[in-house]
Motif scaffolding. Structure first.
Motif, PDB file in Angstrom:
ATOM      1  N   ARG A   5       0.837  -1.204   0.000  1.00  0.00           N
ATOM      2  CA  ARG A   5       0.000   0.000   0.000  1.00  0.00           C
ATOM      3  C   ARG A   5       0.864   1.244   0.000  1.00  0.00           C
ATOM      4  NH1 ARG A   5      -5.063   0.113   3.771  1.00  0.00           N
ATOM      5  NH2 ARG A   5      -5.025   2.111   2.734  1.00  0.00           N
ATOM      6  N   ARG A   6       0.371   2.253  -0.688  1.00  0.00           N
ATOM      7  CA  ARG A   6       1.064   3.537  -0.690  1.00  0.00           C
ATOM      8  C   ARG A   6       0.788   4.240   0.638  1.00  0.00           C
ATOM      9  NH1 ARG A   6      -0.750   6.803  -5.770  1.00  0.00           N
ATOM     10  NH2 ARG A   6      -2.725   6.471  -4.775  1.00  0.00           N
ATOM     11  N   PRO A   7       1.766   4.989   1.134  1.00  0.00           N
ATOM     12  CA  PRO A   7       1.503   5.751   2.359  1.00  0.00           C
ATOM     13  C   PRO A   7       0.428   6.799   2.094  1.00  0.00           C
ATOM     14  CG  PRO A   7       3.639   6.332   1.430  1.00  0.00           C
ATOM     15  CD  PRO A   7       3.115   5.190   0.622  1.00  0.00           C
ATOM     16  N   ARG A   8      -0.392   7.058   3.088  1.00  0.00           N
ATOM     17  CA  ARG A   8      -1.538   7.950   2.931  1.00  0.00           C
ATOM     18  C   ARG A   8      -1.297   9.259   3.672  1.00  0.00           C
ATOM     19  NH1 ARG A   8      -7.429   5.669   4.066  1.00  0.00           N
ATOM     20  NH2 ARG A   8      -6.901   4.692   2.112  1.00  0.00           N
ATOM     21  N   ARG A   9      -1.701  10.374   3.055  1.00  0.00           N
ATOM     22  CA  ARG A   9      -1.616  11.682   3.699  1.00  0.00           C
ATOM     23  C   ARG A   9      -3.019  12.263   3.775  1.00  0.00           C
ATOM     24  NH1 ARG A   9       3.798  13.542   3.610  1.00  0.00           N
ATOM     25  NH2 ARG A   9       3.237  15.481   4.614  1.00  0.00           N
ATOM     26  N   LEU A  10      -3.459  12.579   4.984  1.00  0.00           N
ATOM     27  CA  LEU A  10      -4.765  13.186   5.189  1.00  0.00           C
ATOM     28  C   LEU A  10      -4.624  14.702   5.142  1.00  0.00           C
ATOM     29  CD1 LEU A  10      -7.763  13.036   5.917  1.00  0.00           C
ATOM     30  CD2 LEU A  10      -7.072  13.026   8.325  1.00  0.00           C
ATOM     31  N   ILE A  11      -5.445  15.318   4.296  1.00  0.00           N
ATOM     32  CA  ILE A  11      -5.471  16.766   4.143  1.00  0.00           C
ATOM     33  C   ILE A  11      -6.864  17.247   4.540  1.00  0.00           C
ATOM     34  CG2 ILE A  11      -5.190  18.691   2.546  1.00  0.00           C
ATOM     35  CD1 ILE A  11      -2.643  16.957   2.864  1.00  0.00           C
ATOM     36  N   ASN A  12      -6.934  18.193   5.473  1.00  0.00           N
ATOM     37  CA  ASN A  12      -8.214  18.793   5.852  1.00  0.00           C
ATOM     38  C   ASN A  12      -8.455  20.028   5.014  1.00  0.00           C
ATOM     39  OD1 ASN A  12      -8.869  16.981   7.879  1.00  0.00           O
ATOM     40  ND2 ASN A  12      -7.857  18.168   9.463  1.00  0.00           N
ATOM     41  N   ARG A  13      -9.696  20.162   4.524  1.00  0.00           N
ATOM     42  CA  ARG A  13     -10.072  21.366   3.778  1.00  0.00           C
ATOM     43  C   ARG A  13     -11.070  22.150   4.618  1.00  0.00           C
ATOM     44  NH1 ARG A  13     -13.176  21.632  -1.936  1.00  0.00           N
ATOM     45  NH2 ARG A  13     -14.956  21.286  -0.610  1.00  0.00           N
ATOM     46  N   TYR A  14     -10.772  23.412   4.839  1.00  0.00           N
ATOM     47  CA  TYR A  14     -11.634  24.283   5.632  1.00  0.00           C
ATOM     48  C   TYR A  14     -12.542  25.097   4.725  1.00  0.00           C
ATOM     49  CZ  TYR A  14      -8.802  22.900   9.546  1.00  0.00           C
ATOM     50  OH  TYR A  14      -8.183  22.142  10.509  1.00  0.00           O
ATOM     51  N   ALA A  15     -13.522  25.769   5.310  1.00  0.00           N
ATOM     52  CA  ALA A  15     -14.525  26.531   4.556  1.00  0.00           C
ATOM     53  C   ALA A  15     -13.886  27.583   3.666  1.00  0.00           C
ATOM     54  CB  ALA A  15     -15.521  27.176   5.505  1.00  0.00           C
ATOM     55  N   TYR A  41       2.572   9.125  -2.587  1.00  0.00           N
ATOM     56  CA  TYR A  41       1.584   9.160  -1.512  1.00  0.00           C
ATOM     57  C   TYR A  41       0.174   9.094  -2.069  1.00  0.00           C
ATOM     58  CZ  TYR A  41       5.067  10.480   1.961  1.00  0.00           C
ATOM     59  OH  TYR A  41       6.144  10.478   2.790  1.00  0.00           O
ATOM     60  N   GLU A  42      -0.717   8.477  -1.307  1.00  0.00           N
ATOM     61  CA  GLU A  42      -2.143   8.546  -1.596  1.00  0.00           C
ATOM     62  C   GLU A  42      -2.665   9.743  -0.818  1.00  0.00           C
ATOM     63  OE1 GLU A  42      -6.269   6.079  -0.865  1.00  0.00           O
ATOM     64  OE2 GLU A  42      -4.384   5.211  -0.231  1.00  0.00           O
ATOM     65  N   VAL A  43      -3.157  10.738  -1.518  1.00  0.00           N
ATOM     66  CA  VAL A  43      -3.637  11.964  -0.883  1.00  0.00           C
ATOM     67  C   VAL A  43      -5.147  11.856  -0.709  1.00  0.00           C
ATOM     68  CG1 VAL A  43      -3.863  14.462  -1.119  1.00  0.00           C
ATOM     69  CG2 VAL A  43      -1.771  13.311  -1.874  1.00  0.00           C
ATOM     70  N   VAL A  44      -5.616  12.062   0.542  1.00  0.00           N
ATOM     71  CA  VAL A  44      -7.036  12.006   0.861  1.00  0.00           C
ATOM     72  C   VAL A  44      -7.428  13.350   1.459  1.00  0.00           C
ATOM     73  CG1 VAL A  44      -8.799  10.835   2.225  1.00  0.00           C
ATOM     74  CG2 VAL A  44      -6.875   9.533   1.309  1.00  0.00           C
ATOM     75  N   VAL A  45      -8.433  14.001   0.857  1.00  0.00           N
ATOM     76  CA  VAL A  45      -8.869  15.319   1.309  1.00  0.00           C
ATOM     77  C   VAL A  45     -10.238  15.185   1.961  1.00  0.00           C
ATOM     78  CG1 VAL A  45      -9.357  17.701   0.633  1.00  0.00           C
ATOM     79  CG2 VAL A  45      -7.607  16.387  -0.592  1.00  0.00           C
ATOM     80  N   ARG A  46     -10.337  15.708   3.193  1.00  0.00           N
ATOM     81  CA  ARG A  46     -11.588  15.642   3.956  1.00  0.00           C
ATOM     82  C   ARG A  46     -12.047  17.049   4.282  1.00  0.00           C
ATOM     83  NH1 ARG A  46     -12.659  14.748   9.947  1.00  0.00           N
ATOM     84  NH2 ARG A  46     -10.597  15.628  10.011  1.00  0.00           N
ATOM     85  N   GLU A  47     -13.328  17.309   4.064  1.00  0.00           N
ATOM     86  CA  GLU A  47     -13.926  18.602   4.404  1.00  0.00           C
ATOM     87  C   GLU A  47     -14.218  18.611   5.905  1.00  0.00           C
ATOM     88  OE1 GLU A  47     -17.889  19.628   2.787  1.00  0.00           O
ATOM     89  OE2 GLU A  47     -16.685  21.029   1.606  1.00  0.00           O
ATOM     90  N   VAL A  48     -13.646  19.543   6.622  1.00  0.00           N
ATOM     91  CA  VAL A  48     -13.735  19.556   8.073  1.00  0.00           C
ATOM     92  C   VAL A  48     -15.168  19.754   8.568  1.00  0.00           C
ATOM     93  CG1 VAL A  48     -13.006  20.801  10.154  1.00  0.00           C
ATOM     94  CG2 VAL A  48     -11.361  20.311   8.367  1.00  0.00           C
ATOM     95  N   GLU A  49     -15.901  20.672   7.982  1.00  0.00           N
ATOM     96  CA  GLU A  49     -17.236  21.004   8.473  1.00  0.00           C
ATOM     97  C   GLU A  49     -18.224  19.851   8.354  1.00  0.00           C
ATOM     98  OE1 GLU A  49     -15.463  22.997   6.442  1.00  0.00           O
ATOM     99  OE2 GLU A  49     -14.969  24.557   7.887  1.00  0.00           O
ATOM    100  N   THR A  50     -18.134  19.078   7.265  1.00  0.00           N
ATOM    101  CA  THR A  50     -19.110  18.006   7.024  1.00  0.00           C
ATOM    102  C   THR A  50     -18.543  16.616   7.265  1.00  0.00           C
ATOM    103  OG1 THR A  50     -18.532  17.801   4.689  1.00  0.00           O
ATOM    104  CG2 THR A  50     -20.265  19.396   5.274  1.00  0.00           C
ATOM    105  N   GLY A  51     -17.221  16.477   7.255  1.00  0.00           N
ATOM    106  CA  GLY A  51     -16.614  15.162   7.402  1.00  0.00           C
ATOM    107  C   GLY A  51     -16.586  14.365   6.100  1.00  0.00           C
ATOM    108  N   ARG A  52     -17.086  14.954   5.014  1.00  0.00           N
ATOM    109  CA  ARG A  52     -17.093  14.278   3.708  1.00  0.00           C
ATOM    110  C   ARG A  52     -15.699  14.239   3.117  1.00  0.00           C
ATOM    111  NH1 ARG A  52     -20.624  16.625  -0.824  1.00  0.00           N
ATOM    112  NH2 ARG A  52     -18.590  17.524  -0.944  1.00  0.00           N
ATOM    113  N   PHE A  53     -15.444  13.175   2.380  1.00  0.00           N
ATOM    114  CA  PHE A  53     -14.184  13.081   1.649  1.00  0.00           C
ATOM    115  C   PHE A  53     -14.398  13.705   0.276  1.00  0.00           C
ATOM    116  CE2 PHE A  53     -13.686   9.911   4.907  1.00  0.00           C
ATOM    117  CZ  PHE A  53     -12.410  10.194   5.361  1.00  0.00           C
ATOM    118  N   VAL A  54     -13.605  14.714  -0.037  1.00  0.00           N
ATOM    119  CA  VAL A  54     -13.785  15.500  -1.263  1.00  0.00           C
ATOM    120  C   VAL A  54     -12.526  15.471  -2.123  1.00  0.00           C
ATOM    121  CG1 VAL A  54     -15.574  17.008  -0.313  1.00  0.00           C
ATOM    122  CG2 VAL A  54     -13.169  17.609  -0.010  1.00  0.00           C
ATOM    123  N   THR A  55     -11.808  14.380  -2.064  1.00  0.00           N
ATOM    124  CA  THR A  55     -10.552  14.266  -2.789  1.00  0.00           C
ATOM    125  C   THR A  55     -10.741  14.525  -4.274  1.00  0.00           C
ATOM    126  OG1 THR A  55      -9.806  12.648  -1.173  1.00  0.00           O
ATOM    127  CG2 THR A  55      -8.585  12.762  -3.242  1.00  0.00           C
TER     128      THR A  55
END
Length: 65
Positions: A5-15, A41-55
């Protein structure tokens, strides 16, 4: 043999559309995300306000081109 598996990086997106790398504890740009993907890296983007993944919304197809 199982695939590695590729290493994963979590990115938070704010409003305000600011992107925050949870691992490095720093705000990043789309260019930085492109560099992470190029580095494997596997980049995963999560919207902070809703918790949705918006990659897919943030990293449009062809970003690595």
């Amino acid at each position: 043999m199982p695939r590695k598996r590729r290493p994963r990086r979590l990115i938070n997106r704010y409003a305000t559309s600011r992107l925050y790398d949870v691992e490095t504890r720093a705000y990043v740009t789309l260019d930085h995300l492109k560099d992470l993907r190029s580095a494997g890296y596997e980049v995963v983007v999560r919207e902070v306000e809703t918790g949705r993944f918006v990659t897919e919304d943030v990293l449009k197809p062809g970003l690595d081109a």
